[in-house]
Design an enzyme around this catalytic site. Structure first.
Site, PDB file in Angstrom:
ATOM      1  N   ASP A 122     -36.738 -29.931 -39.878  1.00 28.58           N
ATOM      2  CA  ASP A 122     -36.972 -29.129 -38.670  1.00 28.58           C
ATOM      3  C   ASP A 122     -36.044 -29.529 -37.539  1.00 28.58           C
ATOM      4  O   ASP A 122     -35.496 -30.629 -37.514  1.00 28.58           O
ATOM      5  CB  ASP A 122     -38.425 -29.232 -38.218  1.00 28.58           C
ATOM      6  CG  ASP A 122     -38.825 -30.627 -37.772  1.00 28.58           C
ATOM      7  OD1 ASP A 122     -38.435 -31.607 -38.444  1.00 28.58           O
ATOM      8  OD2 ASP A 122     -39.537 -30.744 -36.754  1.00 28.58           O
ATOM      9  N   GLU A 129     -40.929 -33.170 -38.188  1.00 25.93           N
ATOM     10  CA  GLU A 129     -40.748 -34.454 -37.502  1.00 25.93           C
ATOM     11  C   GLU A 129     -40.761 -34.283 -35.994  1.00 25.93           C
ATOM     12  O   GLU A 129     -41.291 -35.120 -35.262  1.00 25.93           O
ATOM     13  CB  GLU A 129     -39.425 -35.099 -37.947  1.00 25.93           C
ATOM     14  CG  GLU A 129     -39.209 -36.534 -37.446  1.00 25.93           C
ATOM     15  CD  GLU A 129     -38.459 -36.629 -36.122  1.00 25.93           C
ATOM     16  OE1 GLU A 129     -38.301 -37.750 -35.614  1.00 25.93           O
ATOM     17  OE2 GLU A 129     -38.034 -35.581 -35.587  1.00 25.93           O
TER      18      GLU A 129
END
Length: 410
Positions: A81, A176
């Site tokens: 991400d 994350e």
């Protein structure tokens, strides 16, 4: 290796993988699954074995050992991400070969310029090939550079069996940036003794200390009365919110702190007379100071309740992650090996605390000690983000060297 790196990285950043803290699913966005599927196919195509992707979007794979020695299994991780701070949709990476110093025009129409006047570090990159944004999105080097570097390193090891190494595991994780990366990570299935996140910034960063971190939400109830007849009746939730915030030390916020200094950071404040909400992140490297910061929140809430009523304020504090130094120091040799690997590849190690967290912060507390290594990028999470291709190649070389050193020292 350089062209391979550019091709990989620019391919990854074009996939929108921003996470979404408001979604409860894992991963929080479909785009992360799209890139995860792409990575699975690429991993298989270059010869990585035991490639898996679970229902939560965690991708894992294996490079088998090619030595008779008993070498600990090591892992390399990066997250799929990108940050939510600035748009990551329709990223258009720009390649600037042989940068000669001075301003880089990111977007002529919008007059957006990456300048060493604003970012002095830029001058260090003269002669480098830089990848930037077009000024309308973030780049996503955090952490797609890490993905590209790990993939390129694994491909290199597969193509060069003369480099002896133990079993290597790789993993690419979702979410994350919203603090959930390790939440559903199966440490046992990963099966590594030690790991490294490739999630740092400029060349040479080597980090094994992170913040202790918590999030706080202050919900406030007021009482709305017509202002013309409000005397002794109206209670403004927004004003109570201002009072709450003003009771915190004004010089202990991110813009006034550095190094090992902690902070309080107001990330959101919405309010009106009837109700208000404040959201904070609380950070400190020292566990006692971290607890003191949380205790101060409790005290302020208690003091204001004494004035405005027990039901006027609801405070929720949730720990997010802890300083991984506590879990890494007993196995400090893994930091020493990374340090040696950098020196062997003519990279000067820069050991400093992470003023933030990585997946390694949480993984270290789940039994997988995981320090952090540079990617080569700068100015993450915004339109001025850039990365040096030469430093990405250095990161790949360091990954390969870490694998080699673990075998050599076994």
């Amino acid at each position: 290796m350089k062209e391979e790196m550019i091709q990989r990285f620019t391919s990854y950043v074009k996939v929108d993988t921003q996470s979404d803290a408001d979604k409860e699913s894992c991963p929080s966005t479909e785009g992360q699954l799209n890139l995860a599927r792409q990575l699975v196919e690429e991993m298989k195509s270059i010869g990585i074995q035991e490639v898996t992707m679970d229902e939560n979007g965690y991708v894992m794979g294996t490079i088998p050992s090619n030595t008779d020695k008993d070498v600990p299994t090591i892992g390399f991780l990066a997250h799929i991400d990108t940050a939510t701070d600035f748009t990551g949709k329709n990223v258009k990476p720009q390649l600037h070969e042989n940068y000669q110093g001075g301003d880089i025009t990111l977007n002529e129409d919008l007059h957006i310029v990456l300048s060493p006047t604003q970012f002095p570090n830029l001058q260090k990159y003269q002669g480098h090939t830089l990848i930037t944004t077009d000024g309308t999105t973030l780049l996503g080097a955090d952490n797609k550079a890490g993905i590209a570097e790990i993939m390129t390193a694994m491909h290199y090891l597969i193509e060069h069996p003369e480099i002896k190494h133990g079993k290597i595991r790789v993993a690419f994780t979702p979410d994350e940036e919203i603090g959930r990366g390790p939440h559903k990570f199966d440490v046992e299935a990963f099966g590594a003794s030690y790991a490294y996140t490739i999630d740092g910034g400029p060349l040479g960063e080597l980090q094994y200390e992170s913040f202790n971190a918590a999030g706080a939400k202050v919900s406030i109830k007021g009482n709305n009365v017509h202002p013309g007849t409000a005397k002794d009746k109206m209670v403004s939730a927004a004003k109570i919110g201002m009072l709450f915030h003003n009771k915190l030390p004004s010089d202990e916020s991110p813009e006034y702190t550095e190094g090992y200094e902690g902070f309080f950071h107001l990330t959101k404040f919405v309010g009106e007379v009837e109700e208000a909400e404040l959201q904070y992140i609380i950070r400190d490297f020292d566990k006692d100071k971290f607890n003191d910061r949380k205790a101060l929140f409790e005290k302020i809430a208690s003091d204001l309740k004494a004035i405005y009523g027990e039901n006027s304020i609801n405070l929720k504090i949730q720990d997010q992650y802890y300083n991984m130094r506590e879990k890494i120091e007993p196995v400090k040799h893994i930091v020493d090996i990374a340090h040696e690997a950098m020196e062997n590849r003519s990279v000067t190690p820069v050991i400093e605390p992470i003023r933030g967290g990585t997946d390694g912060s949480q993984l270290s507390y789940k039994g997988l000690p995981t320090p952090n290594i540079f990617t080569g990028g700068e100015n993450f999470h915004g339109k001025y983000e850039f990365i040096s291709v030469e430093n990405m190649v250095k990161a790949t070389e360091v990954i390969v060297e870490i694998a080699r050193l673990f075998e050599e020292k076994a």
